[in-house]
Design a protein around this motif. Structure first.
Motif, PDB file in Angstrom:
ATOM      1  N   GLU A  71       0.689  -1.253   0.179  1.00 46.06           N
ATOM      2  CA  GLU A  71       0.136   0.006   0.159  1.00 46.06           C
ATOM      3  C   GLU A  71       0.882   1.222  -0.077  1.00 46.06           C
ATOM      4  O   GLU A  71       0.405   2.240  -0.703  1.00 46.06           O
ATOM      5  N   VAL A  72       1.914   1.122   0.879  1.00 42.76           N
ATOM      6  CA  VAL A  72       2.967   2.253   0.663  1.00 42.76           C
ATOM      7  C   VAL A  72       3.422   2.516  -0.502  1.00 42.76           C
ATOM      8  O   VAL A  72       3.677   3.489  -0.998  1.00 42.76           O
ATOM      9  N   LYS A  73       3.859   1.574  -0.939  1.00 37.61           N
ATOM     10  CA  LYS A  73       4.294   1.440  -2.413  1.00 37.61           C
ATOM     11  C   LYS A  73       3.492   2.101  -3.463  1.00 37.61           C
ATOM     12  O   LYS A  73       3.775   2.791  -4.298  1.00 37.61           O
ATOM     13  N   ALA A  74       2.229   1.620  -3.634  1.00 38.61           N
ATOM     14  CA  ALA A  74       1.153   2.231  -4.522  1.00 38.61           C
ATOM     15  C   ALA A  74       0.871   3.659  -4.351  1.00 38.61           C
ATOM     16  O   ALA A  74       0.824   4.403  -5.181  1.00 38.61           O
ATOM     17  N   ALA A  75       0.902   4.069  -2.745  1.00 38.64           N
ATOM     18  CA  ALA A  75       0.682   5.434  -2.712  1.00 38.64           C
ATOM     19  C   ALA A  75       1.685   6.285  -3.145  1.00 38.64           C
ATOM     20  O   ALA A  75       1.685   7.423  -3.914  1.00 38.64           O
ATOM     21  N   ILE A  76       3.012   5.954  -3.025  1.00 42.33           N
ATOM     22  CA  ILE A  76       4.110   6.693  -3.644  1.00 42.33           C
ATOM     23  C   ILE A  76       4.422   6.546  -5.156  1.00 42.33           C
ATOM     24  O   ILE A  76       4.434   7.858  -5.819  1.00 42.33           O
ATOM     25  N   THR A  82      11.336  -2.306  -4.170  1.00 35.93           N
ATOM     26  CA  THR A  82      11.131  -3.710  -3.982  1.00 35.93           C
ATOM     27  C   THR A  82      10.919  -3.711  -2.265  1.00 35.93           C
ATOM     28  O   THR A  82      11.367  -2.890  -1.752  1.00 35.93           O
ATOM     29  N   ILE A  83      10.424  -4.944  -2.126  1.00 26.84           N
ATOM     30  CA  ILE A  83      10.078  -5.211  -0.602  1.00 26.84           C
ATOM     31  C   ILE A  83      11.275  -6.500  -0.116  1.00 26.84           C
ATOM     32  O   ILE A  83      11.113  -7.507  -0.844  1.00 26.84           O
ATOM     33  N   THR A  84      11.836  -6.122   0.804  1.00 30.94           N
ATOM     34  CA  THR A  84      12.861  -7.031   1.426  1.00 30.94           C
ATOM     35  C   THR A  84      12.761  -7.300   2.685  1.00 30.94           C
ATOM     36  O   THR A  84      11.531  -6.763   3.338  1.00 30.94           O
ATOM     37  N   ASP A  85      13.361  -8.150   3.554  1.00 29.87           N
ATOM     38  CA  ASP A  85      13.189  -8.386   4.875  1.00 29.87           C
ATOM     39  C   ASP A  85      13.474  -7.019   5.838  1.00 29.87           C
ATOM     40  O   ASP A  85      13.119  -7.236   6.806  1.00 29.87           O
ATOM     41  N   ARG A  86      13.801  -6.019   5.164  1.00 31.86           N
ATOM     42  CA  ARG A  86      14.257  -4.653   5.875  1.00 31.86           C
ATOM     43  C   ARG A  86      12.987  -3.901   5.686  1.00 31.86           C
ATOM     44  O   ARG A  86      12.680  -3.201   6.651  1.00 31.86           O
ATOM     45  N   GLY A  87      12.302  -3.965   4.760  1.00 29.28           N
ATOM     46  CA  GLY A  87      11.016  -3.227   4.428  1.00 29.28           C
ATOM     47  C   GLY A  87      10.804  -3.041   2.992  1.00 29.28           C
ATOM     48  O   GLY A  87      11.189  -3.470   1.955  1.00 29.28           O
ATOM     49  N   LEU A  88      10.396  -1.619   2.628  1.00 28.18           N
ATOM     50  CA  LEU A  88      10.136  -1.101   1.399  1.00 28.18           C
ATOM     51  C   LEU A  88      11.487  -0.414   0.900  1.00 28.18           C
ATOM     52  O   LEU A  88      11.710   0.645   1.837  1.00 28.18           O
ATOM     53  N   VAL A  89      12.226  -0.750  -0.168  1.00 23.14           N
ATOM     54  CA  VAL A  89      13.206   0.049  -0.510  1.00 23.14           C
ATOM     55  C   VAL A  89      12.798   0.690  -1.910  1.00 23.14           C
ATOM     56  O   VAL A  89      12.276   0.399  -2.838  1.00 23.14           O
ATOM     57  N   MET A  90      13.133   2.070  -1.705  1.00 21.82           N
ATOM     58  CA  MET A  90      12.746   2.960  -2.865  1.00 21.82           C
ATOM     59  C   MET A  90      14.210   3.497  -3.479  1.00 21.82           C
ATOM     60  O   MET A  90      15.045   4.368  -2.817  1.00 21.82           O
ATOM     61  N   GLY A  91      14.293   2.989  -4.449  1.00 15.22           N
ATOM     62  CA  GLY A  91      15.866   3.177  -5.145  1.00 15.22           C
ATOM     63  C   GLY A  91      15.735   4.426  -6.214  1.00 15.22           C
ATOM     64  O   GLY A  91      15.212   4.291  -7.029  1.00 15.22           O
ATOM     65  N   LEU A  92      16.366   5.327  -6.077  1.00 17.60           N
ATOM     66  CA  LEU A  92      16.788   6.451  -6.891  1.00 17.60           C
ATOM     67  C   LEU A  92      17.928   6.219  -7.669  1.00 17.60           C
ATOM     68  O   LEU A  92      19.027   6.690  -7.501  1.00 17.60           O
ATOM     69  N   VAL A  93      17.624   5.482  -8.777  1.00 10.19           N
ATOM     70  CA  VAL A  93      18.666   5.143  -9.649  1.00 10.19           C
ATOM     71  C   VAL A  93      18.395   5.398 -11.211  1.00 10.19           C
ATOM     72  O   VAL A  93      17.597   4.527 -11.722  1.00 10.19           O
ATOM     73  N   ALA A  94      18.799   6.429 -11.815  1.00  6.61           N
ATOM     74  CA  ALA A  94      18.401   6.745 -12.938  1.00  6.61           C
ATOM     75  C   ALA A  94      19.172   7.539 -13.876  1.00  6.61           C
ATOM     76  O   ALA A  94      19.166   8.942 -13.788  1.00  6.61           O
ATOM     77  N   ASP A  95      20.440   7.227 -14.290  1.00  5.92           N
ATOM     78  CA  ASP A  95      21.544   8.002 -15.027  1.00  5.92           C
ATOM     79  C   ASP A  95      21.712   9.122 -14.164  1.00  5.92           C
ATOM     80  O   ASP A  95      22.130   9.257 -12.849  1.00  5.92           O
ATOM     81  N   ASP A  96      21.658  10.484 -14.937  1.00  3.41           N
ATOM     82  CA  ASP A  96      21.847  11.653 -14.154  1.00  3.41           C
ATOM     83  C   ASP A  96      20.669  12.402 -13.787  1.00  3.41           C
ATOM     84  O   ASP A  96      20.763  13.571 -13.443  1.00  3.41           O
ATOM     85  N   VAL A  97      19.508  11.598 -13.598  1.00  2.41           N
ATOM     86  CA  VAL A  97      18.151  12.108 -13.102  1.00  2.41           C
ATOM     87  C   VAL A  97      18.396  12.848 -11.586  1.00  2.41           C
ATOM     88  O   VAL A  97      18.004  13.648 -11.468  1.00  2.41           O
TER      89      VAL A  97
END
Length: 315
Positions: free
Chosen positions: A152-157, A173-188
């Motif tokens: 639900e948190v992922k969908a809201a973001i 991605t959802i891991t055993d740590r929680g919800l990981v939001m990765g900011l990975v996109a070239d020079d964005v």
């Protein structure tokens, strides 16, 4: 007169003192005491070796359940303060950080387009999760609830980012740590050897902040750098990655009103690469910041969350 002189046979005999008898068996007392203590020692050792593993696990789960209510902090799991590093230690798969940052679809896509992509063993366990076979039914139910909450948190973001057209610039991605939001996109988000937030980066942070602000979980902002040597204002990649995480944290706290007591900044330098090698793709992918919504569920529950999340997504 002879009355004052008694006969020799009438004289009182002197008391004869006898020599004290020596007890040659005194050592038996000390020996008996020693044998008693030794027997007690072996009884204690024997009792300690007869721990019922099943009953011990039942006791552990009972204590964890009692101390892990929504209104209290679990004694067994530890607290999660701003400086708390339990999110990185002492869990069945808690040392997963690099491959945790992409979902199964993203991982497959990156490997197809970039043969140098090599997720390490360190991250694969936390992303895949523990097996549900033989797991406690209460733990499975709790893991299902936690996975649903993180989805639900992922969908809201994602919904907030879609309004700015940046939903494809962030990997979840959802891991055993929680919800990981990765900011990975070239020079964005970040230019090479720089911690300055781009306009797109600030838009992503400002769009996701209302959702993060409304959560009760701790948030970890984790900065990373690629293997290229730095120059100028940064002595090493450690300072660069830490500054990147700090700039994201400051944006959240100072501009978006995310509570400072629920967020922390961590720098990992170039020690947790997302993509192996020194190709242009790897250098771009490893220049990143991860925003992790740290799950507050007990360890045994969090270990099951990735498995349930992957199953619900058809992976």
């Amino acid at each position: 007169m002879s009355g004052g002189h008694g006969a020799p046979g009438g004289r009182r005999k002197k008391h004869e003192e006898h020599e004290e008898h020596v007890n040659h068996e005194r050592w038996l007392v000390s020996y008996a005491d020693f044998m008693t203590v030794l027997m007690a020692l072996f009884i204690v050792l024997f009792a300690m070796s007869q721990v019922d593993a099943q009953k011990f696990q039942q006791l552990r789960k009972s204590l964890a359940s009692g101390f892990s209510s929504a209104d209290s902090v679990s004694v067994l799991d530890g607290s999660q303060g701003v400086l708390d590093d339990s999110a990185y230690l002492d869990s069945p798969a808690q040392d997963a950080l690099n491959a945790d940052l992409v979902t199964a679809d993203a991982m497959n896509g990156m490997q197809a387009s970039n043969p140098t992509y090599v997720p390490t063993d360190q991250g694969s366990q936390g992303a895949s999760g523990a097996s549900l076979e033989g797991a406690d039914a209460a733990d499975v139910a709790a893991a299902q609830a936690e996975a649903s909450h993180l989805e639900e948190v992922k969908a809201a973001i994602s919904g907030a980012l879609s309004q700015s057209g940046l939903q494809d610039k962030v990997r979840f991605t959802i891991t055993d740590r929680g919800l990981v939001m990765g900011l990975v996109a070239d020079d964005v988000f970040f230019a090479a050897a720089s911690a300055d937030l781009t306009a797109a980066a600030m838009t992503v942070l400002d769009s996701s902040a209302p959702v993060l602000r409304g959560l009760s979980e701790q948030i970890s902002v984790e900065g990373h750098a690629n293997t290229l040597p730095v120059s100028g204002r940064y002595a090493t990649n450690w300072e660069l990655s830490t500054d990147r995480a700090t700039q994201v944290l400051r944006r959240f706290v100072e501009h978006d009103a995310v509570p400072g007591g629920r967020i922390q900044a961590v720098g990992f330098g170039d020690t947790r690469p997302l993509v192996a090698g020194d190709t242009p793709e790897a250098l771009e992918a490893n220049r990143r910041v991860d925003i992790v919504v740290l799950s507050s569920a007990p360890d045994q529950v969090r270990a099951l969350v990735p498995t349930i999340a992957n199953a619900s997504n058809g992976h």
